[in-house]
Design a protein around this motif. Sequence first.
Motif, PDB file in Angstrom:
ATOM      1  N   THR A  21       0.857  -1.175   0.000  1.00  0.00           N
ATOM      2  CA  THR A  21       0.000   0.000   0.000  1.00  0.00           C
ATOM      3  C   THR A  21       0.885   1.213   0.000  1.00  0.00           C
ATOM      4  OG1 THR A  21      -1.948   0.965   1.003  1.00  0.00           O
ATOM      5  CG2 THR A  21      -0.148   0.389   2.468  1.00  0.00           C
ATOM      6  N   GLY A  22       0.362   2.306  -0.490  1.00  0.00           N
ATOM      7  CA  GLY A  22       1.164   3.513  -0.547  1.00  0.00           C
ATOM      8  C   GLY A  22       0.277   4.718  -0.461  1.00  0.00           C
ATOM      9  N   ALA A  23       0.923   5.859  -0.370  1.00  0.00           N
ATOM     10  CA  ALA A  23       0.187   7.116  -0.272  1.00  0.00           C
ATOM     11  C   ALA A  23       1.044   8.205  -0.880  1.00  0.00           C
ATOM     12  CB  ALA A  23      -0.109   7.435   1.188  1.00  0.00           C
ATOM     13  N   SER A  24       0.425   9.287  -1.188  1.00  0.00           N
ATOM     14  CA  SER A  24       1.172  10.435  -1.669  1.00  0.00           C
ATOM     15  C   SER A  24       1.234  11.456  -0.548  1.00  0.00           C
ATOM     16  CB  SER A  24       0.488  11.021  -2.912  1.00  0.00           C
ATOM     17  OG  SER A  24       1.154  12.210  -3.278  1.00  0.00           O
ATOM     18  N   LEU A  25       2.319  11.364   0.220  1.00  0.00           N
ATOM     19  CA  LEU A  25       2.489  12.254   1.368  1.00  0.00           C
ATOM     20  C   LEU A  25       3.504  13.349   1.095  1.00  0.00           C
ATOM     21  CD1 LEU A  25       2.687   9.525   4.170  1.00  0.00           C
ATOM     22  CD2 LEU A  25       0.747  11.011   3.652  1.00  0.00           C
ATOM     23  N   VAL A  26       4.359  13.111   0.120  1.00  0.00           N
ATOM     24  CA  VAL A  26       5.500  13.999  -0.114  1.00  0.00           C
ATOM     25  C   VAL A  26       5.112  15.144  -1.043  1.00  0.00           C
ATOM     26  CG1 VAL A  26       7.755  14.117  -1.233  1.00  0.00           C
ATOM     27  CG2 VAL A  26       7.208  12.187   0.285  1.00  0.00           C
ATOM     28  N   ASP A  27       4.450  14.791  -2.135  1.00  0.00           N
ATOM     29  CA  ASP A  27       4.127  15.803  -3.140  1.00  0.00           C
ATOM     30  C   ASP A  27       2.777  15.445  -3.760  1.00  0.00           C
ATOM     31  OD1 ASP A  27       3.850  17.481  -5.303  1.00  0.00           O
ATOM     32  OD2 ASP A  27       5.837  17.073  -6.146  1.00  0.00           O
ATOM     33  N   ASP A  52       7.085  16.110  19.014  1.00  0.00           N
ATOM     34  CA  ASP A  52       6.162  17.186  19.395  1.00  0.00           C
ATOM     35  C   ASP A  52       6.799  18.555  19.215  1.00  0.00           C
ATOM     36  OD1 ASP A  52       4.335  15.259  19.983  1.00  0.00           O
ATOM     37  OD2 ASP A  52       4.525  15.405  22.160  1.00  0.00           O
ATOM     38  N   ALA A  53       8.120  18.606  19.369  1.00  0.00           N
ATOM     39  CA  ALA A  53       8.830  19.877  19.191  1.00  0.00           C
ATOM     40  C   ALA A  53       9.023  20.210  17.715  1.00  0.00           C
ATOM     41  CB  ALA A  53      10.180  19.813  19.899  1.00  0.00           C
ATOM     42  N   GLY A  54       8.536  19.341  16.850  1.00  0.00           N
ATOM     43  CA  GLY A  54       8.615  19.635  15.412  1.00  0.00           C
ATOM     44  C   GLY A  54       9.957  19.324  14.783  1.00  0.00           C
ATOM     45  N   GLU A  55      10.778  18.516  15.461  1.00  0.00           N
ATOM     46  CA  GLU A  55      12.143  18.311  14.963  1.00  0.00           C
ATOM     47  C   GLU A  55      12.202  17.594  13.610  1.00  0.00           C
ATOM     48  OE1 GLU A  55      14.923  16.732  17.738  1.00  0.00           O
ATOM     49  OE2 GLU A  55      14.471  18.218  19.270  1.00  0.00           O
ATOM     50  N   ILE A  56      11.171  16.830  13.273  1.00  0.00           N
ATOM     51  CA  ILE A  56      11.182  16.175  11.950  1.00  0.00           C
ATOM     52  C   ILE A  56       9.915  16.523  11.157  1.00  0.00           C
ATOM     53  CG2 ILE A  56      12.671  14.235  12.582  1.00  0.00           C
ATOM     54  CD1 ILE A  56       9.952  12.566  12.608  1.00  0.00           C
ATOM     55  N   GLY A  57       9.283  17.614  11.497  1.00  0.00           N
ATOM     56  CA  GLY A  57       8.090  18.020  10.759  1.00  0.00           C
ATOM     57  C   GLY A  57       6.941  17.062  11.015  1.00  0.00           C
ATOM     58  N   LYS A  58       6.223  16.734   9.964  1.00  0.00           N
ATOM     59  CA  LYS A  58       5.019  15.900  10.071  1.00  0.00           C
ATOM     60  C   LYS A  58       5.408  14.423   9.960  1.00  0.00           C
ATOM     61  CE  LYS A  58       0.592  15.351   7.630  1.00  0.00           C
ATOM     62  NZ  LYS A  58       0.902  14.002   7.123  1.00  0.00           N
ATOM     63  N   ALA A  59       4.875  13.619  10.875  1.00  0.00           N
ATOM     64  CA  ALA A  59       5.146  12.182  10.848  1.00  0.00           C
ATOM     65  C   ALA A  59       4.559  11.548   9.597  1.00  0.00           C
ATOM     66  CB  ALA A  59       4.550  11.523  12.089  1.00  0.00           C
ATOM     67  N   GLU A  60       5.291  10.621   8.988  1.00  0.00           N
ATOM     68  CA  GLU A  60       4.804   9.979   7.768  1.00  0.00           C
ATOM     69  C   GLU A  60       4.832   8.451   7.836  1.00  0.00           C
ATOM     70  OE1 GLU A  60       6.121  13.518   4.641  1.00  0.00           O
ATOM     71  OE2 GLU A  60       7.174  11.606   4.607  1.00  0.00           O
ATOM     72  N   GLU A  75      -6.235   7.610   7.944  1.00  0.00           N
ATOM     73  CA  GLU A  75      -7.072   8.239   6.916  1.00  0.00           C
ATOM     74  C   GLU A  75      -6.263   9.114   5.962  1.00  0.00           C
ATOM     75  OE1 GLU A  75     -10.659   7.819   7.259  1.00  0.00           O
ATOM     76  OE2 GLU A  75     -10.399   8.351   5.140  1.00  0.00           O
ATOM     77  N   ASP A  76      -5.295   9.838   6.514  1.00  0.00           N
ATOM     78  CA  ASP A  76      -4.560  10.827   5.718  1.00  0.00           C
ATOM     79  C   ASP A  76      -3.334  10.233   5.022  1.00  0.00           C
ATOM     80  OD1 ASP A  76      -2.980  10.323   7.874  1.00  0.00           O
ATOM     81  OD2 ASP A  76      -2.927  12.378   8.628  1.00  0.00           O
ATOM     82  N   GLY A  77      -3.223   8.918   5.007  1.00  0.00           N
ATOM     83  CA  GLY A  77      -2.149   8.292   4.244  1.00  0.00           C
ATOM     84  C   GLY A  77      -0.948   7.873   5.057  1.00  0.00           C
ATOM     85  N   ARG A  78      -0.848   8.303   6.297  1.00  0.00           N
ATOM     86  CA  ARG A  78       0.308   7.915   7.102  1.00  0.00           C
ATOM     87  C   ARG A  78       0.284   6.414   7.386  1.00  0.00           C
ATOM     88  NH1 ARG A  78      -0.106  10.840  12.150  1.00  0.00           N
ATOM     89  NH2 ARG A  78      -2.325  10.741  11.641  1.00  0.00           N
ATOM     90  N   GLU A 100      11.425   3.926  14.902  1.00  0.00           N
ATOM     91  CA  GLU A 100      12.004   4.759  13.846  1.00  0.00           C
ATOM     92  C   GLU A 100      10.869   5.461  13.130  1.00  0.00           C
ATOM     93  OE1 GLU A 100      15.078   2.883  11.417  1.00  0.00           O
ATOM     94  OE2 GLU A 100      14.019   3.656   9.672  1.00  0.00           O
ATOM     95  N   LEU A 101      10.999   6.759  12.976  1.00  0.00           N
ATOM     96  CA  LEU A 101       9.892   7.549  12.436  1.00  0.00           C
ATOM     97  C   LEU A 101      10.417   8.524  11.391  1.00  0.00           C
ATOM     98  CD1 LEU A 101       7.013   8.545  12.364  1.00  0.00           C
ATOM     99  CD2 LEU A 101       7.401   9.766  14.497  1.00  0.00           C
ATOM    100  N   LEU A 102       9.971   8.313  10.161  1.00  0.00           N
ATOM    101  CA  LEU A 102      10.314   9.245   9.087  1.00  0.00           C
ATOM    102  C   LEU A 102       9.279  10.351   9.051  1.00  0.00           C
ATOM    103  CD1 LEU A 102      12.081   9.873   6.521  1.00  0.00           C
ATOM    104  CD2 LEU A 102      10.333   8.658   5.209  1.00  0.00           C
ATOM    105  N   GLY A 103       9.748  11.577   9.069  1.00  0.00           N
ATOM    106  CA  GLY A 103       8.850  12.719   8.958  1.00  0.00           C
ATOM    107  C   GLY A 103       9.224  13.557   7.751  1.00  0.00           C
ATOM    108  N   SER A 104       8.471  14.588   7.541  1.00  0.00           N
ATOM    109  CA  SER A 104       8.727  15.432   6.372  1.00  0.00           C
ATOM    110  C   SER A 104      10.069  16.143   6.478  1.00  0.00           C
ATOM    111  CB  SER A 104       7.599  16.453   6.224  1.00  0.00           C
ATOM    112  OG  SER A 104       7.457  17.192   7.429  1.00  0.00           O
ATOM    113  N   GLY A 105      10.633  16.208   7.677  1.00  0.00           N
ATOM    114  CA  GLY A 105      11.887  16.933   7.846  1.00  0.00           C
ATOM    115  C   GLY A 105      13.036  16.094   8.375  1.00  0.00           C
ATOM    116  N   GLY A 106      12.890  14.780   8.374  1.00  0.00           N
ATOM    117  CA  GLY A 106      13.995  13.955   8.849  1.00  0.00           C
ATOM    118  C   GLY A 106      13.521  12.673   9.495  1.00  0.00           C
TER     119      GLY A 106
END
Lengths: 342, 342, 342, 342
Positions: free
Chosen positions: B192-198, C135-143, C217-220, C239-245
């Motif tokens: 499964t996948g999603a478009s979270l990046v762009d 929570d401090a936003g260090e990696i942006g939004k969790a993905e 719901e939002d793809g995460r 391990e958590l990939l976010g929009s910023g790291g």
Amino acid sequence: MLKIALLGAGRIGQVHARSIAVHPDSHLAAVADVVADAARKLAAAYGAEARSVDDILADPAIDAVLIATSTDTHADLMERATIAGKAVLCEKPVDLSLERAQACQASVNRTGRTVMIGFNRRFDPNFAALKSALDAGEIGKAELLTITSFDPAPPPLSYIKVSGGLYRDMMIHDFDTACWLMGGAPTRIFATGASLVDPQIGAAGDVDTAVATLFWEDGRIAVIKNSRRAGYGYDQRIELLGSGGLLSAQNVLENTVERISEAGTHAAKPVYFFLERYQRAYEAEWSAFVDAVKAGSRAPVTLADGVLALACAEAAGHSANSGEAAAITPDLSSMFKISPWN
Amino acid sequence: MLKIALLGAGRIGQVHARSIAVHPDSHLAAVADVVADAARKLAAAYGAEARSVDDILADPAIDAVLIATSTDTHADLMERATIAGKAVLCEKPVDLSLERAQACQASVNRTGRTVMIGFNRRFDPNFAALKSALDAGEIGKAELLTITSFDPAPPPLSYIKVSGGLYRDMMIHDFDTACWLMGGAPTRIFATGASLVDPQIGAAGDVDTAVATLFWEDGRIAVIKNSRRAGYGYDQRIELLGSGGLLSAQNVLENTVERISEAGTHAAKPVYFFLERYQRAYEAEWSAFVDAVKAGSRAPVTLADGVLALACAEAAGHSANSGEAAAITPDLSSMFKISPWN
Amino acid sequence: MLKIALLGAGRIGQVHARSIAVHPDSHLAAVADVVADAARKLAAAYGAEARSVDDILADPAIDAVLIATSTDTHADLMERATIAGKAVLCEKPVDLSLERAQACQASVNRTGRTVMIGFNRRFDPNFAALKSALDAGEIGKAELLTITSFDPAPPPLSYIKVSGGLYRDMMIHDFDTACWLMGGAPTRIFATGASLVDPQIGAAGDVDTAVATLFWEDGRIAVIKNSRRAGYGYDQRIELLGSGGLLSAQNVLENTVERISEAGTHAAKPVYFFLERYQRAYEAEWSAFVDAVKAGSRAPVTLADGVLALACAEAAGHSANSGEAAAITPDLSSMFKISPWN
Amino acid sequence: MLKIALLGAGRIGQVHARSIAVHPDSHLAAVADVVADAARKLAAAYGAEARSVDDILADPAIDAVLIATSTDTHADLMERATIAGKAVLCEKPVDLSLERAQACQASVNRTGRTVMIGFNRRFDPNFAALKSALDAGEIGKAELLTITSFDPAPPPLSYIKVSGGLYRDMMIHDFDTACWLMGGAPTRIFATGASLVDPQIGAAGDVDTAVATLFWEDGRIAVIKNSRRAGYGYDQRIELLGSGGLLSAQNVLENTVERISEAGTHAAKPVYFFLERYQRAYEAEWSAFVDAVKAGSRAPVTLADGVLALACAEAAGHSANSGEAAAITPDLSSMFKISPWN
């Protein structure tokens, strides 16, 4: 259940009080301090009594005393306590004077009591694991030791002034670690230091950054590096090259979290406070003392070890003052003489 | 000395040209490209000739061709080159259509020529060392595999649109790695996948973040995680739990420098660019191809491997579209059929 | 000073007894257990009384109860204790039945009492630091989240048989961690498992190796990997990939010693026992409960959190049995319904 | 395109030949060696000519020479080549005699030609990144430097005997690194060594294990640790405490694979061979030389740097022989005098 009296209710005394209290085989019965209030408060927290030193030493129900008073009282209290038949765990250093320390050693030896000096680092689980690996032959014969020992920040200047100087106050731990790992006394020490951190430390006649090199008869070498201010935390590492490999004990970090971002990889820093780093060491130290007292056996860190570390410190001071190496020579009665080398 | 023709003078073609040129047993003799200038320029840099594909395939002096053209030409060129008697190293994927790829496989098999598919990651020194450790029994039987494969940043949208989608274009590497490490084809895939990046990637009908779970008949499991944007670099890791322990291959960092300060410990990030990470892999891949051609032996990565990875990609696509698992079933002639599982 | 009664004097009850006893604001007043001797022995060690559950719940002097009894009694005891006006810290899981757990939640909610579920991992200093960084936003939004959770060795088969299965017994911790980090309930879960470690576990109708993928719901996406047997220790990583790291929490190792020799670099393995790994977590968990009770505020881990984790476990079980994804749908009263997805 | 002549076709000459050949702005035109066959063979491999030194120096078409001959010829060849108008990259050390090296420096200076000494470690990407971080102020002011430099195994005894001894042959790299990082010449050096690895090295009048401590006028300190035999690989690390933190450059490992099992965590060891560790450094060194020659600017590592490192080596030798510290004093013409300190 050993009945214990704690002499000294300051910061380090409080650490020990907790170890005594939580150990299943020891009971904190009494606390003494020159500040009566401090003794009362600490005693109350553990259901112990605040008593005078005289009173404690005269009480046959007290099995052992833990000496955590100011350095200038250590030797006297060890002598009095052992004469009174108590086992003793005494904080480092034995004394600021090598002569006095050696006299104390002679006196204590005559009593035959168990006396242990509080070189807590030997009981750090990491350093202890390194020692076990060395003893198990994992790197063959030890050749070149490096001890890194940086405090996070210098103590107050008032403390520096009565501390006996960096070599006797701070590096003494590392001298003990070096002798413990390498086995026996070095024959020569070259030390030097500078005041790079705080000019007031230099003005007070002390150094805040120092390196000592220790040499053993058979060619083995140890390097000790000290700084009063690492800034980032309590930096305590050991590295030992042997004929079959390299052993090291790395720092303990605040946590195991890493963050990778465009700015690089970020991890935690070493724990800042010595009590956090060495809490388990203090507990293991106390446990080892209790075991020795119960077994009537020799303490794992003896008064002779304390005297040797002090001899190293005195030699290092001589070397730093003269700019030349200093020799450590045991005489027939195993007392150490410090002299210029060469 | 093998005489080599390179078909395709784009970015990846240039990487291969260098590997061909520096290898002691291969010589870059000819370069072809639909953009004549690109072929001329690359050929000139290595003292090779720019020639047409027809010309190259008709030249008996050319021993082998390296196909680095656009994906839609791979199958045709492999068929033509093997019929012309050349050995072939072809970039991944074999084709975007599993049916076409399997037809190509049948055709190529009839020629008996050495054909290798460019799954370069098998030749990364780290992944290769992990495979060696597994084969040496260091962790017993493989049980649970995790592949992390994140690009630093998404490719241009124009590329995404013709790429065949994340599963065929990006995750296909990881499908090959999974089959290589676990041995043989999985029987079931859930993806499964999603478009979270762009959101534009989503609008183009593709995903940029995806997870696939692969199941083997005997219960073993592999998890593949892909993201088109890690931001910090090229994140390529493998982790494999076996009955006797855990093997992992960590990232390659830009350098080994660490800085510890009040802000924590700072280290380098993973190398950013796939050419930097996999330069040694491309060289080792070429070297393995040359060895196979010289020995007349089977390539270390076969066309069948390329077909299997594509079958996994197709199954993953089916699963992602349907929301349910997809089955991969080999038929009597070892061709793969993709169908809903259950 | 809160007066606490402990229900359940087994292994985990003993861990909690210590946390209660050493906390400056709580006092262990009573212990109950179906095995009277176990209650008496544990009570004696802390100067508490062994009493019956009825007796404890009827005693207005008891401020809070800690429920560490067998799972099948959790819901009943929570209902009775809250009706009796006590605050409650209850071990996970709430119940093996989602229906029963939700009924308990409704009942408990009517009392308005503070109820906390013992998901201790949230209080692990490493995981807590990761959450703070997120929570401090260090990696942006969790993905994309990955949780690795391997036990060193499987529990006895007798335990497996009454455990409710891997998803409810073991992975429930990871479901809670996933929902805690990602925020709110996933809408879909795909899970599968196998019996690779011990065929007797498979024969008992359970799995010992499993992977679940959770979708929001939002793809995460979150991936959870479980094994009942890592062999080398307690392997607990996030391990958590976010929009910023990328954020990760690595394992806690036995010590920091490294040995480099011709055989490579050797370091310690992860700590083996969950009590060693999570001792600080249990203490911090208890401390957080005491704080909530004293403040009269909502517990940091609510009964609703316990129900959500159980809903995830039930969905995972459905998915694993059917081979297809399962949907988690909240109804109007926030109760969860599990159904096939698609 | 610079036309380059390589003097010396031994092992290190071969390394340089490759760097010269692959650099886009340099061309290997000629090779000279006292062993005519060696010159012919190396020249052939790169399409260069084997010529005599006289011939090369007389040829105005040669822009620069790379001197990789035996140490005793370095100074003569630098003098002759610069007088002949060539730019020079010369391998370390400048000479075994400080007096001769300083005479060479004076002679070369009069020609105004670009002369660079081959301290390759400055170009290692890790050490270069550490230097950049230092220059960027990342740790404030440098205070205490530690350089660890262990070879995997001692060179043949025949080499040891003509090497000039550990300080001039091996530690000279570290003296250069120390002066490069700390800036300028130390004023005092204390060094000592022992023969712990191989008694034959001791019998030959050399040491195989040594420590040197360097002191700068302003109190800063550097410690250099050398061993001829680490066994596990090429151990090359730098650690620098500054007023704002600690910078370190760790070893380069063979790969990034880790294995965790009941026996602990196993990782790769440092790369064994200096050519593998420093291949990128040799390429970067050559590139920096080409840039300097093309720009007509000062080389990034000057002959003065080579003389300073040799002065440190000579001081270290004096100290090790006397057991006392040695002073390094620049005279009016910037020549260094070595004398006992104190």
